[in-house]
Design a protein around this motif. Sequence first.
Motif, PDB file in Angstrom:
ATOM      1  N   GLU A 161      26.959  48.204 144.911  1.00  0.00           N
ATOM      2  CA  GLU A 161      25.736  47.447 145.210  1.00  0.00           C
ATOM      3  C   GLU A 161      25.926  46.497 146.387  1.00  0.00           C
ATOM      4  O   GLU A 161      24.953  46.143 147.067  1.00  0.00           O
ATOM      5  N   ASN A 162      27.152  46.099 146.632  1.00  0.00           N
ATOM      6  CA  ASN A 162      27.442  45.166 147.734  1.00  0.00           C
ATOM      7  C   ASN A 162      28.295  45.826 148.819  1.00  0.00           C
ATOM      8  O   ASN A 162      29.133  45.179 149.454  1.00  0.00           O
ATOM      9  N   ALA A 163      28.061  47.096 149.007  1.00  0.00           N
ATOM     10  CA  ALA A 163      28.860  47.864 149.974  1.00  0.00           C
ATOM     11  C   ALA A 163      28.689  47.336 151.391  1.00  0.00           C
ATOM     12  O   ALA A 163      27.579  46.947 151.806  1.00  0.00           O
ATOM     13  N   SER A 164      29.780  47.325 152.141  1.00  0.00           N
ATOM     14  CA  SER A 164      29.732  46.938 153.554  1.00  0.00           C
ATOM     15  C   SER A 164      28.947  47.985 154.338  1.00  0.00           C
ATOM     16  O   SER A 164      28.979  49.180 154.020  1.00  0.00           O
ATOM     17  N   VAL A 165      28.279  47.534 155.377  1.00  0.00           N
ATOM     18  CA  VAL A 165      27.469  48.441 156.184  1.00  0.00           C
ATOM     19  C   VAL A 165      28.369  49.409 156.953  1.00  0.00           C
ATOM     20  O   VAL A 165      29.339  48.996 157.604  1.00  0.00           O
ATOM     21  N   VAL A 166      28.060  50.699 156.821  1.00  0.00           N
ATOM     22  CA  VAL A 166      28.804  51.735 157.546  1.00  0.00           C
ATOM     23  C   VAL A 166      27.992  52.114 158.778  1.00  0.00           C
ATOM     24  O   VAL A 166      26.839  52.530 158.680  1.00  0.00           O
ATOM     25  N   LYS A 167      28.600  51.963 159.935  1.00  0.00           N
ATOM     26  CA  LYS A 167      27.904  52.306 161.177  1.00  0.00           C
ATOM     27  C   LYS A 167      28.265  53.706 161.654  1.00  0.00           C
ATOM     28  O   LYS A 167      27.443  54.408 162.236  1.00  0.00           O
ATOM     29  N   ASN A 168      29.488  54.093 161.402  1.00  0.00           N
ATOM     30  CA  ASN A 168      29.954  55.393 161.885  1.00  0.00           C
ATOM     31  C   ASN A 168      30.915  56.008 160.895  1.00  0.00           C
ATOM     32  O   ASN A 168      31.776  55.310 160.343  1.00  0.00           O
ATOM     33  N   ASP A 169      30.760  57.300 160.639  1.00  0.00           N
ATOM     34  CA  ASP A 169      31.703  58.028 159.798  1.00  0.00           C
ATOM     35  C   ASP A 169      31.756  59.459 160.280  1.00  0.00           C
ATOM     36  O   ASP A 169      30.746  60.169 160.247  1.00  0.00           O
TER      37      ASP A 169
END
Length: 554
Positions: A192-200
């Motif tokens: 629920e508090n996952a860090s924002v993923v910009k690239n994978d």
Amino acid sequence: MDHGFQFIMQTQTKRLIWLSAIIFTAIILLQYFELPYGSVLSSLLPTGKVWFTGKTISSGGDSFSNSQKNGSLVGDFELFSNQTSNESSVEESKSSRETEHIISSNSASKNTNSSNQTELSSFGQNASSNSSNSSANDTFAVNDVTKIPVHKVISISEMSKLLMQSRSSPHSNPALLSKVDKELLYAKSQIENASVVKNDSGLYAPLFRNISVFKRSYELMEQTLKVYIYNEGEKPVFHQPMLKGIYASEGWFMKLMEANKQHVTENAEKAHLFYLPFSVRMLVGTLYVPNSHSDSNLVQYLKNYVNMIVAKYPFWNRTGGTDHFLVACHDWGPSVTKEHMPNCIRALCNANINEGFTFNKDIALPGTLVSSPKNPLRELGGNPVSNRTILAFFAGKLHGYLRPVLLHYWGYNKDPQMKIFGKLPKVKGNKEYINYMRSSKYCICARGYEVSSPRVVEAIYYECVPVIIADNFVPPFFEVLNWELFTVFVNESDIPNLKDILLSISEERYILMQQRVKEVQKHFLWHADPVKYDIFNMILHSIWYKRVFEMNPS
């Protein structure tokens, strides 16, 4: 003079008769070679009318009022042929073919009143009596389709709202938190508090509802999840995966789950989930009594199994079965498990939100046709966009109430852009069917007896944009994938408008959707040795995700 006139008239009459015969013969031959489903005369003769609620709509191109567009075709009109449609070149056993008609009857009885049941019953009898006279190619006279009763339709956007509601309404609240419970609650908090993923590099972000949430949940599954598999249960129903045919998903998952070393634990006290390793396909094939029209002995068999598990182990009673799961692709999965496994997480191909699929605890299982267990990925891929010259394609046996209506409006070569057929002739390797899918922009995934169809995954395999016509069908991995970005959903009642709907999609949007189909393909592939983000791991993640969000921190 009179004799001469009569002679001239007789001569002209003979010429006209011969000319008519030649023209008729030419038409017959032309249609014979053009119509792969073998329906020649039916395309020349009137096909009657298809009845919708409140109004008769004649064939092809008639417009609906707004209220009719929002309506829907419904009912469970059984058409009595065997389950394997054109998507399956695999021959099912006699008992399997017989059971398919029964499950449709069972489903219909849940949602129709007594008068509708009488109508369904009489229709089934008429269909059965007519089947002996039908061609081997499964042609169907559309005027056999009677008035179709109405059912409630839940749209994909409404399902998305239900998904959000189910996350905010956990239903597992153990009195005393065990170490395992605390691990699940920790995982829920992290997700629920996952860090924002910009690239994978391994994921294509536009496919997902929330790429950051999915990625964190998947990472925690890899790090944390432990599954205990019950050794109890006799073959062939238990521990004997069937890897071929249209129900292969439950077999492949069983095989790969039992062989998995990363997640399987021998210590049940450490398990976050408990797997019930049985196959509904094998249960039906082994125990169903032909012509009994009853699944009671199947239900009793599973009841005895659960009772044995409950008596032997403490784990079921500890949670009421909420941490147990099963995987079932056969159409009977929802009905044979609902009574004695009511709290289990059920991975079901037959994911009909109006018929037995419980949205806040079940997950939608992808139905995959596997023709070659040794090489499940053969024939993968399709033509580039520039070589997809067909607007829409469908071929298959006329199971259920919907497919005859689809064929009525768009079959029989009524429109050269719409290649809508009955069952295609058998060709080695199913090449004609595959070539059509590879050459089409849109592949029609129309429900048969039930809402699920392997065509959805087939379309993805051949990089064709799926068009799902199956009201209330919950697509696989719905909790993480945004299906509306790479799939077209058409209400059953909008079949007469199908071509207009597809043509209304701009070329730019279509190209984007097709690109996303190619990107999502990796999540639907079976591998003998599972790889990250493949179909096995996506199914397991769906089960893990459902269990995590069942937990109530209070």
